[in-house]
Design an enzyme around this catalytic site. Sequence first.
Site, PDB file in Angstrom:
ATOM      1  N   LYS A 159      43.688 -45.637  11.258  1.00 29.75           N
ATOM      2  CA  LYS A 159      42.714 -45.279  12.292  1.00 29.75           C
ATOM      3  C   LYS A 159      42.462 -46.516  13.127  1.00 29.75           C
ATOM      4  O   LYS A 159      41.872 -47.475  12.672  1.00 29.75           O
ATOM      5  CB  LYS A 159      41.417 -44.779  11.665  1.00 29.75           C
ATOM      6  CG  LYS A 159      40.650 -43.767  12.547  1.00 29.75           C
ATOM      7  CD  LYS A 159      40.071 -44.358  13.815  1.00 29.75           C
ATOM      8  CE  LYS A 159      38.756 -45.058  13.543  1.00 29.75           C
ATOM      9  NZ  LYS A 159      38.116 -45.515  14.856  1.00 29.75           N
TER      10      LYS A 159
ATOM     11  N   GLU B 207      39.197 -47.544  19.182  1.00 29.48           N
ATOM     12  CA  GLU B 207      39.494 -46.953  20.487  1.00 29.48           C
ATOM     13  C   GLU B 207      39.674 -47.990  21.593  1.00 29.48           C
ATOM     14  O   GLU B 207      40.290 -47.705  22.622  1.00 29.48           O
ATOM     15  CB  GLU B 207      38.386 -45.977  20.888  1.00 29.48           C
ATOM     16  CG  GLU B 207      37.004 -46.580  21.065  1.00 29.48           C
ATOM     17  CD  GLU B 207      36.196 -46.628  19.788  1.00 29.48           C
ATOM     18  OE1 GLU B 207      34.981 -46.848  19.877  1.00 29.48           O
ATOM     19  OE2 GLU B 207      36.796 -46.446  18.698  1.00 29.48           O
TER      20      GLU B 207
ATOM     21  N   GLY C 234      35.380 -54.417   9.100  1.00 28.29           N
ATOM     22  CA  GLY C 234      34.383 -54.177  10.129  1.00 28.29           C
ATOM     23  C   GLY C 234      33.014 -54.642   9.674  1.00 28.29           C
ATOM     24  O   GLY C 234      32.896 -55.511   8.804  1.00 28.29           O
TER      25      GLY C 234
ATOM     26  N   GLY D  77      30.608 -50.517   6.535  1.00 26.50           N
ATOM     27  CA  GLY D  77      31.218 -50.607   5.211  1.00 26.50           C
ATOM     28  C   GLY D  77      30.400 -49.879   4.151  1.00 26.50           C
ATOM     29  O   GLY D  77      30.955 -49.213   3.271  1.00 26.50           O
TER      30      GLY D  77
ATOM     31  N   GLU E 129      36.449 -55.442   3.867  1.00 25.85           N
ATOM     32  CA  GLU E 129      36.323 -56.812   4.376  1.00 25.85           C
ATOM     33  C   GLU E 129      35.318 -56.728   5.502  1.00 25.85           C
ATOM     34  O   GLU E 129      35.614 -56.199   6.574  1.00 25.85           O
ATOM     35  CB  GLU E 129      37.683 -57.328   4.842  1.00 25.85           C
ATOM     36  CG  GLU E 129      37.721 -58.834   5.013  1.00 25.85           C
ATOM     37  CD  GLU E 129      37.437 -59.253   6.437  1.00 25.85           C
ATOM     38  OE1 GLU E 129      36.262 -59.612   6.698  1.00 25.85           O
ATOM     39  OE2 GLU E 129      38.339 -59.222   7.269  1.00 25.85           O
TER      40      GLU E 129
ATOM     41  N   CYS F 285      35.330 -62.486  12.002  1.00 28.34           N
ATOM     42  CA  CYS F 285      34.378 -62.253  10.909  1.00 28.34           C
ATOM     43  C   CYS F 285      34.133 -63.501  10.081  1.00 28.34           C
ATOM     44  O   CYS F 285      33.045 -63.669   9.505  1.00 28.34           O
ATOM     45  CB  CYS F 285      34.884 -61.123  10.013  1.00 28.34           C
ATOM     46  SG  CYS F 285      36.573 -61.374   9.421  1.00 28.34           S
TER      47      CYS F 285
ATOM     48  N   GLU G 204      24.870 -61.576  11.809  1.00 32.18           N
ATOM     49  CA  GLU G 204      26.159 -61.824  12.446  1.00 32.18           C
ATOM     50  C   GLU G 204      26.080 -61.453  13.930  1.00 32.18           C
ATOM     51  O   GLU G 204      25.782 -60.316  14.279  1.00 32.18           O
ATOM     52  CB  GLU G 204      27.261 -61.012  11.760  1.00 32.18           C
ATOM     53  CG  GLU G 204      28.647 -61.326  12.248  1.00 32.18           C
ATOM     54  CD  GLU G 204      29.718 -60.599  11.463  1.00 32.18           C
ATOM     55  OE1 GLU G 204      30.765 -61.206  11.187  1.00 32.18           O
ATOM     56  OE2 GLU G 204      29.513 -59.420  11.119  1.00 32.18           O
TER      57      GLU G 204
END
Length: 507
Positions: free
Chosen positions: A182, A185, A235, A240, A257, A291, A392
Amino acid sequence: MATVGVTHHQMFIDGQDVDSDQVFEIRHPATNELVCTMAKGTVDHADQAVESARRAFESGVWSSKPTEERAAIMRAIGDRIAVDLDDFIEAEISCNGATIRQAIGFHCGLASGHFLYFAEQAERYEFERDVPTVAYPTMSMNRVRREPIGVCAAIVPWNFPLVLGIWKIGPALAAGNSVVVKVDEKTPLSLLKLAQIAHECGVPPGVLNLVSGEGKEVGARLASHPDVDKVAFTGSTAVGREIMRLASGTVKKVTLELGGKAPTIVLPDADLDIAPDGALFGCMLYSGQVCESSTRVLVHESIHDEFVQRMVARARTIKLGDPSDFDTDMGPVVSERQRDRIVDYMERAKADGATVALGGGTPEGPEFESGWWIEPTIFTDVTNDMQIAREEIFGPVMVVIKYSTVKEAIAIANDTDYGLTAGVWGGDYEDAVEVGNQLRAGTVWINNWHQIDPALPFGGYKQSGTGRELGAGALDEYTEAKHMHVDLTTKLERHIFDILLSTPPEA
């Protein structure tokens, strides 16, 4: 409907291009110009891809193929990535805004080597091993087999789609699984090209499928789908958690992750000719949209002022501009939404009392009137309880925190919900390693940052995720362990059946 005169891309399911009634518009982050359109997948497309993957897996067309044959096909794919590198670079930077130097060095430059590593693992991985056992209570032979899980869903982010996709596709294919990818987009093109190349190199139809679509619909369907046996996701921590919740309905294996708020501790004996540049590299690469970026820089009070002065001076030399220009150091952030989110964090940091040592907003000039731009930003006078030090941001925003003792620095570094990466800058390697040993993170870099090796595990502590990608154990995440016990006892009286059957058998 596709836009007239603009290239349109379709999904890739069961070896075929598959279109949709709706499209995503892919826009260049530096200019907001329309690059292309991409078919917008639905839950039905996700179901179609899973059905294709399940059918391919059960047929054994890939799962039962000898490992050396799988490895040969994967090597061909890895070699094609290298040959077509320029095409991958264009596919990636036109969508995510990375500079061409960064794309060559990281976004696409790592892809071939990482895929070839997993091709090698397809042959070297220990799919079967005999285990020595004692003769008591009965003589036996025991073997542990590692078998492919089945259908694996790989949900990939927009920042490093090709490489992070390979971290999931590579071990899944090497182990004999079928895969449904997946894509995000905003950045579907590089992985779409990879899927097409894989098919051309001999991966059978249905073994590697690619769908697009909204994460809350298509991603959620894959995470909860009863015929998906494993989900790998990179992500945000919030998403998650939701994937873990959805996967729990069928007790899937999950690799996550997730986010980070990585600390780097600058020790008093750090080399001030190198460490400021290293700290900027750790934080500002790809506009901070990594990340594992070093976003909290902890500096000892004895060198704090000089370190900040040198770092700010070096940061002023970072050139923002056209990502396709080799002279450009830093490009835009990926989207308007991302830019506005970063600006909001910076404004809240100012309100909380942080001092802007550099940047703190959007750049001025005609070249920045279109697209989504953030200045390289450094905040000082930051305490670890401020929002900007705890959440973050995913932008080119560094916070500098002053500390007095190494013990205090370690405590501040570990005072976070995350634990993906951390780092230490110091002149005495033994001291630096000792500090690194006390940092709760999946990867700790000493006197460097962003050093990713496919032979070494990558993943996080705490809310930075679960499981590990890369390394010799990567295929463990894509296989099930089966213990096969063969009893070698040939006489009834030597068995231990009398634990249940106490009456001797009749003669």
